[in-house]
Design a protein around this motif. Structure first.
Motif, mmCIF file in Angstrom:
data_model
loop_
_atom_site.group_PDB
_atom_site.id
_atom_site.type_symbol
_atom_site.label_atom_id
_atom_site.label_comp_id
_atom_site.label_asym_id
_atom_site.label_seq_id
_atom_site.Cartn_x
_atom_site.Cartn_y
_atom_site.Cartn_z
ATOM 1 N N CYS A 101 0.733 -1.287 -0.019
ATOM 2 C CA CYS A 101 0.074 0.128 0.269
ATOM 3 C C CYS A 101 0.999 1.245 0.023
ATOM 4 C CB CYS A 101 -0.959 0.037 1.135
ATOM 5 S SG CYS A 101 -0.071 0.276 2.720
ATOM 6 N N CYS A 143 -3.221 7.679 3.645
ATOM 7 C CA CYS A 143 -2.269 7.318 2.515
ATOM 8 C C CYS A 143 -1.159 8.646 2.459
ATOM 9 C CB CYS A 143 -3.091 7.216 1.247
ATOM 10 S SG CYS A 143 -3.584 8.714 0.541
ATOM 11 N N LEU A 185 -1.294 3.349 -2.293
ATOM 12 C CA LEU A 185 -2.852 3.201 -2.617
ATOM 13 C C LEU A 185 -3.501 4.343 -1.753
ATOM 14 C CD1 LEU A 185 -3.320 -0.735 -2.422
ATOM 15 C CD2 LEU A 185 -2.802 0.794 -4.290
ATOM 16 N N CYS A 186 -4.622 4.852 -2.465
ATOM 17 C CA CYS A 186 -5.459 5.686 -1.895
ATOM 18 C C CYS A 186 -6.970 5.399 -2.095
ATOM 19 C CB CYS A 186 -5.488 7.266 -2.174
ATOM 20 S SG CYS A 186 -6.585 8.210 -1.588
ATOM 21 N N ARG A 187 -7.592 5.438 -0.884
ATOM 22 C CA ARG A 187 -9.145 4.998 -1.084
ATOM 23 C C ARG A 187 -10.007 5.795 -1.163
ATOM 24 N NH1 ARG A 187 -10.009 0.598 3.718
ATOM 25 N NH2 ARG A 187 -12.382 1.034 2.807
ATOM 26 N N CYS A 188 -9.667 7.187 -0.968
ATOM 27 C CA CYS A 188 -10.697 8.362 -0.833
ATOM 28 C C CYS A 188 -10.723 9.313 -2.188
ATOM 29 C CB CYS A 188 -10.100 9.109 0.261
ATOM 30 S SG CYS A 188 -10.021 8.210 1.930
#
Ligand code: FES
Ligand code: FES
Length: 152
Positions: free
Chosen positions: A45, A102, A133-136
């Motif tokens: 990540c 992140c 990785l960025c979830r937003c």
């Protein structure tokens, strides 16, 4: 075991470190530097990125003992007191931070890119940040932030 290393310009020492402990745990649990995030602990990540002797590494994949006598720079070490690094400033200015989990890793990876490439294009930025990785955010504002930092 005891581990001594230079972290953000200061010699730091930790006692009782498990031989199997990672540099990530050394930084967070023993040295109290919470900027480096722990999300996957599998090198997937990028949230735990730091410099080790100037090379960007995933600190979850480095044993704490491997940092003995070496130089570590974390996201805290990029700023000078209250003065944020231009990359950190650009992430804020571009709105590239949502939950922020992140962000330290992305700031480190972006900082590393801009040391190597003065004015990267979108493809170079995407390639350099592919391991983060960025979830937003959907990434566009992160790319905007890297361009902004480069132009500053
Ligand atoms: S916590 Fe190290 S890469 Fe995810
Ligand atoms: S801002 Fe939330 S994971 Fe990237």
């Amino acid at each position: 075991m005891r581990v001594s290393c230079n972290v953000n310009g200061e010699m730091r020492h930790a006692e009782g470190v498990e031989p199997s402990a990672s540099l990530l745990h050394l930084l967070r649990d023993d040295l109290g530097l919470m900027g480096t995030k722990n999300a996957c602990e599998q090198g997937e990540c990028g949230s735990c990125c730091v410099y080790l002797d100037g090379t960007l590494v995933c600190s979850c994949l480095v044993l704490a003992g491997q940092a003995e006598g070496r130089e570590v720079t974390t996201v805290e070490g990029l700023s000078e007191g209250e003065n944020l690094d231009p990359v950190q400033q650009a992430f804020v200015a571009a709105g590239a931070v949502q939950c922020g989990f992140c962000t330290p890793g992305l700031v480190m990876a972006s900082h590393d890119l801009l040391r190597r490439v003065e004015d990267p294009d979108d493809d170079e930025i995407r390639e350099a940040l592919a391991g983060n990785l960025c979830r937003c955010t959907g990434y566009q504002k992160i790319i905007d932030a890297v361009h902004l930092a480069a132009h500053r």
